[in-house]
Enzyme design. Structure first.
Site, short mmCIF file in Angstrom:
data_model
loop_
_atom_site.label_atom_id
_atom_site.label_comp_id
_atom_site.label_asym_id
_atom_site.label_seq_id
_atom_site.Cartn_x
_atom_site.Cartn_y
_atom_site.Cartn_z
N TYR A 81 -2.26 -0.75 10.28
CA TYR A 81 -2.33 -1.06 8.85
C TYR A 81 -1.02 -0.69 8.16
O TYR A 81 -0.46 -1.48 7.39
CB TYR A 81 -3.50 -0.30 8.23
CG TYR A 81 -3.71 -0.56 6.76
CD1 TYR A 81 -4.37 -1.70 6.32
CD2 TYR A 81 -3.24 0.34 5.80
CE1 TYR A 81 -4.57 -1.94 4.97
CE2 TYR A 81 -3.43 0.12 4.45
CZ TYR A 81 -4.10 -1.03 4.04
OH TYR A 81 -4.28 -1.25 2.70
N SER A 141 0.84 -1.20 0.00
CA SER A 141 0.00 0.00 0.00
C SER A 141 0.87 1.24 0.00
O SER A 141 2.07 1.19 0.34
CB SER A 141 -0.90 0.00 1.24
OG SER A 141 -1.56 1.24 1.41
#
Length: 595
Positions: free
Chosen positions: A469, A456
């Site tokens: 995350y 990501s």
């Protein structure tokens, strides 16, 4: 072991295994002897009748009285004499290097082709077929093959090649085997007769590389078509034969299978287990058995133009792809993209009905082949069962996309231990399990592959909103870099895909802690308007180009550049992101907003 008479030479023949079983005839190349096949023969002899012989002028076989005795006609006569000695209606030929060249020639000759059940070729094309490639291939591809074949011109020179073989060439060959192929010399290879074999074999080049290139045994249209089933094993690190030339051979074989082994020129020494397995699978299939999954996908259709790359839309024809998290979002788009480009796809998701819907869409909309699987990527035991099931039912995957993920959003102090555990279990352990299990299968198979890990923008851009995350995705990126370095030597690529904001359901299904940012997040992602199909296109491109790190969309590329050029700026922006917490609805401390 026995002698076979062929004209004025005596050929040394070695037989192993039960003569009642299918016969595999192994033909060695230059400047080798039958001993180059020791490892492969040892792996095949319990199931097949395995025959090897030293070609004329090599090993224990005698040399002809005149140098003119090294033409293809003489080599074909030797092969015919060996077939007579074996005494069977048909055998399965396996040729390497010059052995492959003479086998391609032999199976076009009346009197021999009727006695050949199949041909497995590696390390050398048919000269008649190569002639057509050199005439009809693109300029760049032809030039590339000419550069690889530089030694052929050197071998035409008088005296110098003979002098080299009698002095320094044996030592050069042994060093080349160690450095380039990663194999150690052993008793029998190179043979004690190497210098003499090298000198004698020069005449095969001198007598056959001119007129020998022109097709002599052709069909009614003048094409060098081979009627027997042909399995081509491409050694991906062979410096002498280009992939374009090898791919063009399928044009001339109506029944053609193209497989790859991550090895150098002497693949039967570097990966004898893989070569023996491929030979056995092909022989079994020609003898009537169902093809293995890998062999089934290796089947190619004859008639494609020589030396051309796969047509657009079929770049992944014959590949098996596993995608986790394939029930929605990036995973579903990626599964559909690979299927649209010709791949078979295993669509795995914790939500089995969602995986089934993806498969149904692939079959209905794309006419593709796909299979649905239910798996929880965070569960090590279930992932092991899943990997075993994929291998047993479909074969070892060529490409694995570790995409399944989860999201917890909120400040660090609002994250519970369970929130952290969930992020690590799904986002990191899920990738670890996928990499560990399928990379091991790929390494053992020996045919290369590619692993794609979905990281990501958060992997290199800190944020107050996504501590767990971001940490898990940063770990995925570093894991990808480490694994890429480890398995590169096995022909396996690893890519970390780092998208920015993508219009999927991840914001809607996320867990929010501290403050509820669901509505704000869902609206922001929707307004960004970046579809998962564009991420899928980046994934396919990363596999095709073997890219290491792929930032996706504008914010992904900008964030990646800033993290490398000015890390201090990214940390400053992270502090500014704290303002986003004021946009959400407050929640009791330590509780989460569940989807």
């Amino acid at each position: 072991m026995r002698w076979v008479e062929s004209g004025d030479v005596r050929l040394w023949l070695v037989e192993e295994g039960d003569p009642a079983r299918p016969t595999i005839l192994l033909v060695h190349g230059y400047p080798d002897t039958h001993r180059v096949w020791d490892e492969v023969a040892g792996l095949l002899r319990d199931r097949f009748h395995v025959v090897r012989y030293d070609v004329r002028g090599a090993g224990r076989s005698t040399e002809p009285a005149d140098h003119a005795g090294y033409t293809f006609d003489h080599l074909a006569g030797d092969l015919s004499a060996v077939l007579d000695a074996i005494g069977k209606p048909a055998v399965h030929l396996v040729g390497h290097d010059w052995g492959s060249l003479q086998c391609w020639d032999a199976v076009t000759r009346p009197g021999i082709r009727e006695r050949v059940a199949s041909l497995t070729s590696f390390g050398g094309p048919g000269l008649a077929q190569a002639y057509r490639f050199m005439r009809e291939g693109s300029r760049g591809e032809v030039a590339g093959q000419r550069a690889r074949s530089w030694y052929i011109g050197v071998f035409q020179a008088p005296v110098l090649p003979e002098t080299a073989w009698r002095t320094f060439m044996p030592a050069v060959l042994e060093r080349s085997m160690r450095v380039r192929d990663g194999i150690e010399p052993r008793p029998g290879h190179p043979a004690d007769t190497l210098a003499r074999d090298g000198v004698n074999g020069l005449w095969m080049y001198r007598l056959n590389m001119g007129a020998g290139l022109r097709p002599r045994h052709t069909d009614e249209r003048g094409d060098p078509v081979v009627d027997v089933p042909v399995q081509l094993i491409e050694a991906t690190r062979d410096p002498f034969v280009s992939p374009a030339l090898l791919a063009s051979l399928g044009r001339w074989a109506p029944r053609f299978w193209h497989r790859r082994v991550v090895a150098g020129h002497w693949a039967q020494r570097g990966r004898p287990d893989v070569v023996a397995r491929m030979i056995a699978e092909f022989v079994d299939h020609v003898e009537g058995a169902e093809p293995s999954p890998g062999l089934r996908r290796a089947r190619r259709v004859a008639g494609s133009p020589a030396g051309r790359t796969p047509e657009p839309g079929r770049a992944f024809e014959g590949k098996l792809v596993v995608v986790t998290g394939a029930g929605s979002g990036i995973g579903r788009a990626t599964a559909r993209a690979f299927a649209a480009h010709g791949a078979e796809v295993v669509c795995a998701d914790i939500d089995e009905p969602a995986a089934v819907r993806t498969v149904e869409g692939i079959v209905k909309d794309l006419g593709g082949t796909a299979y649905a699987e239910q798996v929880d990527v965070s569960d090590a035991a279930r992932m092991e069962d899943f990997a075993r099931r994929v291998r047993a039912e479909h074969g070892v995957p060529d490409i694995v996309v570790n995409n399944a993920g989860a999201l917890v959003a909120g400040a660090f102090l609002d994250h519970s231990v369970e929130d952290w555990r969930r992020m690590i279990d799904v986002n990191l352990w899920g990738v670890v399990h996928g990499c560990r299990l399928f990379a091991a299968q790929m390494v053992e198979r020996g045919e290369g592959g590619h692993i794609v890990n979905i990281a990501s923008l958060a992997a290199f851009t800190p944020s107050v909103l996504l501590p767990a995350y971001s940490a898990s995705k940063a770990a995925v990126k570093m894991l990808s870099d480490c694994l890429r370095a480890e398995v590169a030597g096995q022909g396996i690529g690893v890519s970390a895909i780092c998208p920015g904001f993508v219009s999927t359901g991840i914001a809607r299904h996320a867990t929010y802690v501290g403050v509820d940012l669901r509505e704000v997040s869902v609206e922001a992602v929707a307004r960004r308007g970046y579809p998962p199909e564009r991420v899928a296109a980046h994934i396919l491109r990363a596999v095709h180009r073997d890219q290491a790190v792929v930032p996706v969309n504008a914010e992904g590329k900008l964030g990646y550049a800033m993290s490398r050029l000015s890390p201090g700026v990214t940390r400053g922006l992270a502090r500014l992101s704290k303002a986003a917490l004021r946009l959400g609805r407050p929640r009791p401390h330590g509780t989460g907003s569940r989807p």
